[in-house]
Design a protein around this motif. Structure first.
Motif, PDB file in Angstrom:
ATOM      1  N   CYS A  30       0.813  -1.228   0.000  1.00 43.27           N
ATOM      2  CA  CYS A  30       0.000   0.000   0.000  1.00 43.27           C
ATOM      3  C   CYS A  30       0.841   1.270   0.000  1.00 43.27           C
ATOM      4  CB  CYS A  30      -0.918   0.017   1.217  1.00 43.27           C
ATOM      5  SG  CYS A  30      -2.079  -1.353   1.261  1.00 43.27           S
ATOM      6  N   ILE A  31       2.156   1.111   0.226  1.00 39.23           N
ATOM      7  CA  ILE A  31       3.017   2.292   0.310  1.00 39.23           C
ATOM      8  C   ILE A  31       4.197   2.250  -0.656  1.00 39.23           C
ATOM      9  CG2 ILE A  31       2.357   2.924   2.647  1.00 39.23           C
ATOM     10  CD1 ILE A  31       4.830   1.460   3.675  1.00 39.23           C
ATOM     11  N   SER A  62      -3.538  12.666   3.608  1.00 40.85           N
ATOM     12  CA  SER A  62      -4.459  11.949   2.722  1.00 40.85           C
ATOM     13  C   SER A  62      -5.608  12.854   2.303  1.00 40.85           C
ATOM     14  CB  SER A  62      -5.026  10.711   3.425  1.00 40.85           C
ATOM     15  OG  SER A  62      -4.010   9.796   3.745  1.00 40.85           O
ATOM     16  N   ASP A  89       2.652   6.474  -0.990  1.00 43.48           N
ATOM     17  CA  ASP A  89       1.526   5.897  -0.234  1.00 43.48           C
ATOM     18  C   ASP A  89       0.209   6.090  -0.977  1.00 43.48           C
ATOM     19  OD1 ASP A  89       3.582   5.981   1.628  1.00 43.48           O
ATOM     20  OD2 ASP A  89       2.377   6.885   3.217  1.00 43.48           O
ATOM     21  N   VAL A  93      -4.242   5.103   2.814  1.00 41.28           N
ATOM     22  CA  VAL A  93      -3.451   4.382   3.810  1.00 41.28           C
ATOM     23  C   VAL A  93      -3.474   5.116   5.145  1.00 41.28           C
ATOM     24  CG1 VAL A  93      -1.074   3.820   4.488  1.00 41.28           C
ATOM     25  CG2 VAL A  93      -1.913   3.153   2.260  1.00 41.28           C
ATOM     26  N   ALA A 101       0.861  -0.380   7.628  1.00 44.40           N
ATOM     27  CA  ALA A 101      -0.075   0.300   6.729  1.00 44.40           C
ATOM     28  C   ALA A 101      -1.380  -0.482   6.671  1.00 44.40           C
ATOM     29  CB  ALA A 101       0.531   0.422   5.329  1.00 44.40           C
TER      30      ALA A 101
END
Length: 188
Positions: A30-31, A62, A89, A93, A101
């Protein structure tokens, strides 16, 4: 490769083992990488609709990225994806107390705030689906950041297709999955 209905399936999803090992990888999928999670057109609308309920779970960076770029983006190649924070990212996340994460959408789902778990591409991982005009290609995406997941899968004897059973049923249906299991039995 073999065909199931309108899908062409890589035998690798049967031949390889996999069980996510978040304690080892810390959610690196996810990163890491240079693209957001692939999305369908329908999923872009879902993200837009649920954003107000997911927003409280998100980090400030985010929120800033999503509010600047949107809940989804279209790449130069015309593909739909989740936006990224600083090219790394996924914008959705979040991190737990162990700096692992996690997905804010899935957290909102787990807490009953939304009824949609997460993008199907994330749910299917390590399987990637490529849509073509006449069929869908289903492949195993081997990525070194998932070596610990491969080791754990081997230890527990869980093939990729069984690990992502719920997601495969979500994407292709119960009947399709039952046919996949029949093929898998003939290969073992």
């Amino acid at each position: 490769m073999f065909q199931l209905g309108k899908t062409i399936v890589s035998e690798a999803i049967i031949e390889n083992d996999f069980v996510c090992n978040l304690s080892a990888c810390k959610g690196a999928c996810c990163i890491d990488g240079d693209a957001g999670a692939p999305l369908t057109k329908d999923e872009t609308q879902i993200l837009e609709d649920i954003y107000p309920k997911v927003k409280p779970f998100l980090r400030q960076e985010s929120i800033a990225v999503i509010e600047a770029q949107g809940t989804s983006i279209t790449t130069a190649l015309g593909e739909l994806e989740t936006p990224l924070i600083n090219g790394a990212d996924c914008a959705y996340v979040i991190f737990d107390e162990k700096n692992t994460a996690l997905c804010a959408i899935e957290e909102a789902y787990n807490q009953g705030e939304v009824s949609w778990k997460k993008p199907v591409s994330c749910h299917l991982y390590p399987i990637r689906v490529k849509e073509y005009t006449e069929f869908s290609a289903i492949n195993y995406d081997k990525w070194e950041i998932c070596d610990d997941a491969c080791s754990l899968g081997k230890e527990l004897q869980v093939p990729v297709y069984k690990f992502v059973k719920e997601a495969l049923i979500r994407k292709f249906g119960e009947d399709w999955y039952a046919e996949l299991e029949k093929v898998a039995r003939t290969m073992q």
